[in-house]
Design an enzyme around this catalytic site. Sequence first.
Site, PDB file in Angstrom:
ATOM      1  N   ALA A  33       0.846  -1.197   0.000  1.00 22.23           N
ATOM      2  CA  ALA A  33       0.000   0.000   0.000  1.00 22.23           C
ATOM      3  C   ALA A  33       0.881   1.247   0.000  1.00 22.23           C
ATOM      4  O   ALA A  33       2.088   1.159  -0.223  1.00 22.23           O
ATOM      5  CB  ALA A  33      -0.923  -0.030   1.213  1.00 22.23           C
ATOM      6  N   ASN A  34       0.294   2.402   0.225  1.00 21.34           N
ATOM      7  CA  ASN A  34       1.054   3.640   0.326  1.00 21.34           C
ATOM      8  C   ASN A  34       0.411   4.525   1.389  1.00 21.34           C
ATOM      9  O   ASN A  34      -0.598   4.161   1.985  1.00 21.34           O
ATOM     10  CB  ASN A  34       1.138   4.339  -1.039  1.00 21.34           C
ATOM     11  CG  ASN A  34      -0.231   4.690  -1.569  1.00 21.34           C
ATOM     12  OD1 ASN A  34      -0.941   5.509  -0.990  1.00 21.34           O
ATOM     13  ND2 ASN A  34      -0.634   4.046  -2.656  1.00 21.34           N
ATOM     14  N   ARG A  35       0.981   5.697   1.606  1.00 17.21           N
ATOM     15  CA  ARG A  35       0.582   6.525   2.750  1.00 17.21           C
ATOM     16  C   ARG A  35      -0.607   7.441   2.497  1.00 17.21           C
ATOM     17  O   ARG A  35      -0.918   8.296   3.323  1.00 17.21           O
ATOM     18  CB  ARG A  35       1.770   7.370   3.215  1.00 17.21           C
ATOM     19  CG  ARG A  35       2.916   6.542   3.729  1.00 17.21           C
ATOM     20  CD  ARG A  35       4.006   7.418   4.313  1.00 17.21           C
ATOM     21  NE  ARG A  35       5.186   6.643   4.619  1.00 17.21           N
ATOM     22  CZ  ARG A  35       5.293   5.847   5.688  1.00 17.21           C
ATOM     23  NH1 ARG A  35       4.296   5.759   6.557  1.00 17.21           N
ATOM     24  NH2 ARG A  35       6.389   5.148   5.883  1.00 17.21           N
ATOM     25  N   SER A  36      -1.298   7.315   1.371  1.00 16.56           N
ATOM     26  CA  SER A  36      -2.448   8.193   1.133  1.00 16.56           C
ATOM     27  C   SER A  36      -3.557   7.937   2.151  1.00 16.56           C
ATOM     28  O   SER A  36      -3.939   6.789   2.394  1.00 16.56           O
ATOM     29  CB  SER A  36      -2.990   7.942  -0.283  1.00 16.56           C
ATOM     30  OG  SER A  36      -4.226   8.612  -0.441  1.00 16.56           O
ATOM     31  N   ALA A  99      -3.991   7.677  -4.961  1.00 13.99           N
ATOM     32  CA  ALA A  99      -2.582   7.297  -5.011  1.00 13.99           C
ATOM     33  C   ALA A  99      -2.544   5.824  -5.413  1.00 13.99           C
ATOM     34  O   ALA A  99      -2.527   4.922  -4.575  1.00 13.99           O
ATOM     35  CB  ALA A  99      -1.925   7.514  -3.658  1.00 13.99           C
TER      36      ALA A  99
END
Length: 225
Positions: A33-36, A99
Amino acid sequence: IKTALTAGPLAGKHILVTSGPTHEPIDPVRYIANRSSGAQGTALAAALRDLGANVTFITGPASVPAPTGVTVVRVETAVQMLAAVQSALPADAAIFVAAVADWRVANAAASKLKKDGSGKAPPLEFTENPDILATLSKMGAGRPTLVVGFAAETDNVLAHATAKRLRKGCDWIVANDVSPERGIMGGTENAVTLITDAGSDVWPRLPKSQVARRLAAKIADTLRG
Ligand code: CTP
Ligand code: CA
């Protein structure tokens, strides 16, 4: 009450907003995943709704709640997000705030990966995800009148975002500097530069809700001609 619900400069307009991160599975219990947080996309969907638009909000697993008064479509992966965007067409405008993970695991496992006692980590292979923004920008017949991307950059923000607008074929790019020291990703404020065919416009650092209202107002002006 009916007048209040249907009034506004975007009344009768259908606008798609993508938001949040995507989750790309490694196995049934793990993902990349990512930090959005989904905060900017959520604020934009709410601002468009407040101007009277009929909003379809296509969101990955975000950490902020989806807005009320919009049609919410929940997805996990980039591939699912592309399919959801395509099924939500036609639209007058599409704003891509999500994102999206650039890569997914090509050899995702159908059952939970286990340590095999060798001390070696499992080899993950990656494949590129579809570019949802570029696909919509270049779709020809049925393309939304206005297609807007966001560009999260950590360096050379203006140059990278200007090139990205041309490469993807969208009408506008909202560039933001997501260097960790600026605290944009996961924070409550955003500092953006709006890039259009007319050039670039640097906006002051503002709460994400105000960036959203300003962008929604500009979208309304443009769709009204
Ligand atoms: N985007 C998308 N689908 C993807 C990747 C990105 O729709 N598979 C959209 C994002 O929602 C955003 C814009 O494209 O509106 C730019 O995303 P960004 O990650 O900045 O661009 P990339 O082309 O992925 O380039 P980079 O290598 O800088 O990540
Ligand atoms: Ca990317």
